[in-house]
Design an enzyme around this catalytic site. Structure first.
Site, short mmCIF file in Angstrom:
data_model
loop_
_atom_site.label_atom_id
_atom_site.label_comp_id
_atom_site.label_asym_id
_atom_site.label_seq_id
_atom_site.Cartn_x
_atom_site.Cartn_y
_atom_site.Cartn_z
N GLY A 276 -12.41 19.95 -14.40
CA GLY A 276 -13.71 20.70 -14.98
C GLY A 276 -14.31 21.54 -13.73
O GLY A 276 -14.62 22.82 -13.98
N MET A 278 -15.90 20.91 -9.11
CA MET A 278 -15.71 20.22 -7.85
C MET A 278 -16.86 20.35 -6.91
O MET A 278 -17.36 21.34 -7.14
CB MET A 278 -14.51 20.84 -7.11
CG MET A 278 -13.97 20.06 -5.89
SD MET A 278 -13.82 18.39 -5.91
CE MET A 278 -14.48 17.51 -4.71
N ASN A 280 -17.69 20.05 -3.91
CA ASN A 280 -17.66 20.45 -2.53
C ASN A 280 -19.14 20.70 -2.07
O ASN A 280 -19.91 21.32 -2.77
CB ASN A 280 -16.87 21.96 -2.31
CG ASN A 280 -15.63 21.93 -3.14
OD1 ASN A 280 -14.88 21.14 -2.89
ND2 ASN A 280 -15.56 22.97 -4.02
N HIS A 312 -23.52 16.90 -13.15
CA HIS A 312 -22.65 15.87 -12.68
C HIS A 312 -22.23 16.37 -11.20
O HIS A 312 -22.24 15.58 -10.07
CB HIS A 312 -21.30 16.02 -13.55
CG HIS A 312 -20.45 14.83 -12.85
ND1 HIS A 312 -20.22 13.72 -13.68
CD2 HIS A 312 -19.47 14.99 -12.00
CE1 HIS A 312 -19.03 12.92 -12.76
NE2 HIS A 312 -18.48 13.93 -12.10
N GLU A 313 -21.97 17.57 -11.30
CA GLU A 313 -21.54 18.21 -9.84
C GLU A 313 -22.61 18.02 -8.87
O GLU A 313 -22.54 17.84 -7.75
CB GLU A 313 -20.85 19.51 -9.70
CG GLU A 313 -19.42 19.58 -10.58
CD GLU A 313 -18.52 18.47 -10.47
OE1 GLU A 313 -18.28 17.76 -9.49
OE2 GLU A 313 -17.87 18.26 -11.54
N HIS A 316 -23.28 14.70 -7.67
CA HIS A 316 -22.63 14.11 -6.63
C HIS A 316 -23.07 14.31 -5.23
O HIS A 316 -22.62 13.93 -4.06
CB HIS A 316 -21.02 14.89 -6.63
CG HIS A 316 -20.12 14.17 -7.42
ND1 HIS A 316 -19.82 12.70 -7.40
CD2 HIS A 316 -19.01 14.61 -8.47
CE1 HIS A 316 -18.91 12.35 -8.09
NE2 HIS A 316 -18.53 13.59 -8.93
N GLU A 335 -17.38 8.28 -9.24
CA GLU A 335 -17.40 8.97 -10.54
C GLU A 335 -18.00 8.18 -11.66
O GLU A 335 -18.73 8.71 -12.14
CB GLU A 335 -15.82 9.13 -10.73
CG GLU A 335 -15.12 9.95 -9.48
CD GLU A 335 -15.92 11.59 -9.71
OE1 GLU A 335 -16.48 11.91 -10.51
OE2 GLU A 335 -15.41 12.33 -8.85
#
Ligand code: B3K
Ligand code: ZN
Length: 873
Positions: A276, A278, A280, A312-313, A316, A335
């Site tokens: 989906g 990432m 970074n 979500h990203e 993170h 996760e």
């Protein structure tokens, strides 16, 4: 006998893999060398990119250990230590080993890689003229030599050099430092990320990109420049993602007290991506399907998914980046927690009840079968062969359920205190699941010793619940017994802690008889006595799906129908209806003698209840999927399940014909709006269309085609196409052609065209999918396209499990071909074949034969080999 040279060759920090190449959690050793600072210079070129990596390395207490840097088969062009060329390095396996005395050095390596030949889409690769990276989990070693493990945190300074016309935009992690022009039409840019990070969070992008810019002011008053970078043609499709990003930033401040920390936050969308998106640091890279949206090309589902993935990203940045994982066994630390956080965000944007229903539906569709099959593993696994195979529904979605259970047990205030403690204590470190649970304990004063079993025991617990009533004494007795089934490598299980939200309703009056209770079942069995129960009680259990378990209750059809109309917890209402439908369908599949009456009544009542949110009604009246029905049976009979389900669909369609038409007509007219209310109406309208079609009504195809043509948005257009794709009406071909021609060249929408056909319930779907696999637009090189046809087909239970094995052969052929290009995506297609134990002898032999053919393929990747051999068992 043991080969001594092999033993000596093993580094202290990377223990010998098992005989099957597996890595064990218990073998974790801290790194022998740390890398406080890293400088990377990329001279970018699709055919030959030169990378100079300068690593300041410091010994981490292990005297005599050489420096071991992970690579992926490339040879270094040069190696220098403290400025001087050295040649006493060696390659062991895929590691570059450099003997070093002393405790601190500067090590420089130079390598050349070819992004345009990288079909695995791991490391540095090209996607439609854009150069980009994907490093999680072990892709950084495909770029340059480095201790490519999450517990080595380094500060990165990056210089990118590239042709200015072809790659006018140069992005990397962190904040921009400077940029300038060079001779020969080239230019450069420098980026600096002050936050130490593991190599899996490294990213760069070079390309001809347009940007949709925004800005966010944090709670402490800092301004952050936001940018969504896409091909210029797509710039108008970025507004929803940018809006979702701003909402996410505000939500994380409000709900978790987490503020963003860099001056810029960039997102880039690329078309070729293994999953989906990432996270970074400061430079998220996304599969374009989770960024690009406008009403004409994206469904409501796409809009929701985009907001959820952007959130979500972004989340993170704290749960994953500021605090990362010590090793990959701890993957659910970031996760599971981040999924829990994005679920909370999405719940706050619209109907929390509908969001919970969708999440549980997803858990049951993906995680429950995984937990009951050959690839079952704990949320914190003990071993793996290829870590890419462990980005699973268990790590993500069951992991999120574990966090949810702890939040339920602790209550909101203690949970927030515990997450504050976790974020403060472990900021800047690589932590473990144990660290997280210890914070939950410390902040709440609760003992979670037994709860930890959720991290180590695989398998979905089953809870038998039986309620009896002694009317004379006004007493009700609830007996509960739990059982956790054996899973590979774990035949015997201990009782878990199960938080079960429970309530009793009066069977005659419908009134609550007790306040809701949170019962913690921590023994194999337990009894709860309720006093003052003067009326016949009906049990409402696992309300809100408070524990990710399977409830086996002896509630009658009448009781389930009653709860579906009267429970005051919307999830429990949905659940009662689902259980009623499931009981009906399982009985019909096994006995072939359907008794539809209770379901028809319950659905009629739900449709008639004008107090309900249409989005909820749409979820509640949907029948369980064919595969979920199969999961309830000792042996899956795909044809019988299909027949039983179609018969009930038809019965509901016929018996409630007027109600479906009314629901269909009631959707307000007017131009497209993306709002919870408008979404709910569209959803109910499409569900009603499905039932009108299932009824066999003569005008069903006409109605669907009219909707298809009149639609001003993709939700309505694809909803109609989905109905037509399963029909034999003339309108089917017409709609598919119109759709294809209208969207030719739009990859994301053509994916829908493939997927809709692969999910068709027509008898000839297998042949159609085989033809589509030869369509000029079909390619395995693009993961979205591969998934849209082959992945969707594997999820179509009846078509995939054709008795002649043609579906199995088709999937295996595609998987073997894809493995040569992209092992990670190929391995994800395999699980449907691993269900062979659940089918009759004929199908099961055919499935095994395909698994054996896959496993015997010369040159097979480690990714697919692990999945195939575990599936064969
Ligand atoms: N962390 C990435 C997933 C990486 C998958 C690697 N095989 C996206 C996410 O979960 O947010
Ligand atoms: Zn994630």
């Amino acid at each position: 006998m043991l080969d001594v040279s092999q033993v000596i060759a093993q580094p202290a920090h990377a223990p010998a893999p098992g005989s099957d190449g597996s890595i064990s959690r218990h073998d974790y050793r801290p790194p022998a060398w740390l890398v406080p600072d890293t400088r990377l210079v990329f001279d970018l070129d699709p055919a030959a990119t030169r990378i100079v990596a300068t690593l300041s390395v410091t010994r981490n207490g292990m005297a005599g250990e050489p420096l071991r840097l992970d690579g992926a088969g490339q040879e270094p062009v040069a190696v220098r230590v403290d400025g001087a060329a050295v040649n006493d390095w060696r390659i062991e396996g895929e590691q570059l080993v450099i003997p070093l005395d002393g405790d601190a050095h500067v090590v420089e390596t130079e390598v050349v890689v070819a992004p345009e030949r990288n079909t695995q889409l791991m490391g540095l690769y090209a996607s439609g003229g854009i150069l980009c990276t994907q490093c999680e989990a072990e892709g950084f070693r495909r770029i340059t030599y480095f201790p490519d493990r999450p517990d080595v945190l380094s500060r990165y300074a990056v210089r990118l050099i590239a042709d200015k016309a072809r790659y006018p935009v140069l992005l990397a992690n962190g904040d921009p430092v400077d940029a300038g022009d060079l001779d020969g039409g080239r230019h450069w840019a420098e980026w600096n990320d002050p936050f130490p990070k593991p190599s899996y969070l490294f990213a760069l992008v070079a390309g001809d990109l347009a940007v949709n810019r925004g800005s966010f002011t944090t709670q402490s008053g800092r301004t952050v420049d936001l940018g969504i970078w896409v091909r210029s043609d797509d710039i108008d499709k970025t507004h929803h993602a940018l809006h979702a990003l701003k909402l996410s930033m505000a939500w994380d401040e409000r709900v978790y007290g987490r503020e963003y920390d860099l001056d810029v936050f960039n997102i880039v969308a690329v078309d070729d991506f293994n999953f989906g998106a990432m996270e970074n640091k400061g430079l998220n890279i996304f599969n374009s399907r989770y960024i690009l949206a406008d009403p004409d090309t994206a469904t409501d589902y796409d809009y929701d998914a985009i907001a959820a993935v952007v959130a979500h990203e972004y989340f993170h940045n704290w749960s994953g980046n500021r605090i990362t994982c010590r090793d990959w066994f701890q993957l659910s630390l970031k996760e599971g927690f981040t999924v829990y956080r994005d679920q909370g965000f999405s719940a706050d944007q619209g109907s929390a009840a509908v969001k919970r229903i969708e999440d549980v539906r997803g858990l049951r569709a993906a995680q429950f079968p995984e937990d009951a099959g050959p690839l079952a593993h704990p949320v914190r696994p003990d071993s793996y062969i290829e870590i890419s195979n462990f980005y699973t529904a268990t790590i993500y979605n069951k992991g999120a359920e574990l966090i949810r259970m702890m939040a339920t047990i602790l209550g909101p205030q203690a949970f927030r205190a515990a997450t504050d403690l976790y974020f403060t204590r472990f900021d800047g470190t690589a932590a473990t699941c144990e660290d997280f649970v210890a914070c939950m304990e410390e902040a709440s004063g609760r003992n979670l010793s037994q709860f930890r079993l959720w991290y180590s025991q695989a398998g979905t617990p089953r809870v038998a619940a039986s309620l009896s009533h002694e009317a004379g004494d006004g007493r009700a007795t609830l007996r509960l017994a739990q059982h956790v089934p054996g899973t590979p490598g774990q035949p015997d299980k201990q009782p878990m802690v199960l938080p079960l939200r429970i309530k009793l309703f009066g069977g005659e009056t419908g009134k609550p008889l007790i306040d809701e209770q949170l019962v913690l079942l921590d023994q194999a069995s337990g009894t709860i006595v309720f006093e003052g129960v003067t009326e016949r009680p009906v049990l409402s259990i696992n309300r809100g799906f408070s524990a990710p378990v399977i409830i086996e209750s002896d509630r009658s059809a009448a009781e389930l129908g009653f709860l579906s109309a009267h429970d005051d917890d919307p999830f429990a209402r949905y659940e009662a209806m689902q259980q009623l439908m499931l009981d009906t369908l399982v009985a019909a599949t096994i006995e072939g003698t359907p008794n539809h009456a209770a379901v028809v009544t319950a659905v009629r009542n739900t449709l008639a209840d004008s107090t309900l949110d249409p989005a909820f009604v749409a979820e509640a009246v949907l029948l369980p999927s064919e595969s979920f029905i199969g999961d309830q049976l000792a042996l899956v009979d795909p044809e019988a399940i299909f027949r039983a389900r179609e018969a009930l669909r038809r019965e509901l369609g016929v018996r409630l014909a007027d109600q479906w038409r009314e629901a269909y007509e009631q959707a307000p007219a007017g131009p497209y709006v993306y709002s919870p209310a408008a979404k709910g109406h569209r959803r109910l309208r499409n569900v009603a269309l499905g039932y009108i079609s299932a009824s066999g009504a003569n005008d069903a195809a006409t109605i669907a085609f009219r909707q298809f043509e009149a639609a001003d948005n993709m939700t309505d257009r694809q909803g109609a196409l989905t109905t037509l794709a399963s029909s034999h009406a003339d309108e089917r071909e017409a709609a598919l052609d119109i759709f294809y021609n209208r969207y030719a060249g739009n990859g994301l929408v053509i994916d829908k065209w493939f997927q809709t056909q692969a999910l068709s319930s027509r008898d000839d779907t297998g042949q159609l999918v085989a033809e589509l696999a030869r369509h000029p637009d079909f390619t395995l090189a693009n993961p979205n396209r591969a998934r849209s046809l082959v992945g969707a087909f594997g999820a179509n239970q009846r078509a995939f499990n054709a008795a002649d094995g043609s579906g199995y052969r088709l999937l295996a052929d595609q998987l073997i071909a894809l493995d040569k290009l992209n092992p990670q995506t190929a391995a994800k297609l395999l699980p449907p074949l691993g269900r062979w134990r659940r089918f009759d002898a004929g199908r099961s032999a055919l499935m095994r034969a395909e698994l054996e053919r896959i496993a015997a393929t010369p040159g097979l990747s480690r990714d697919v080999l692990e999945q195939a051999s575990k599936s064969l068992g």
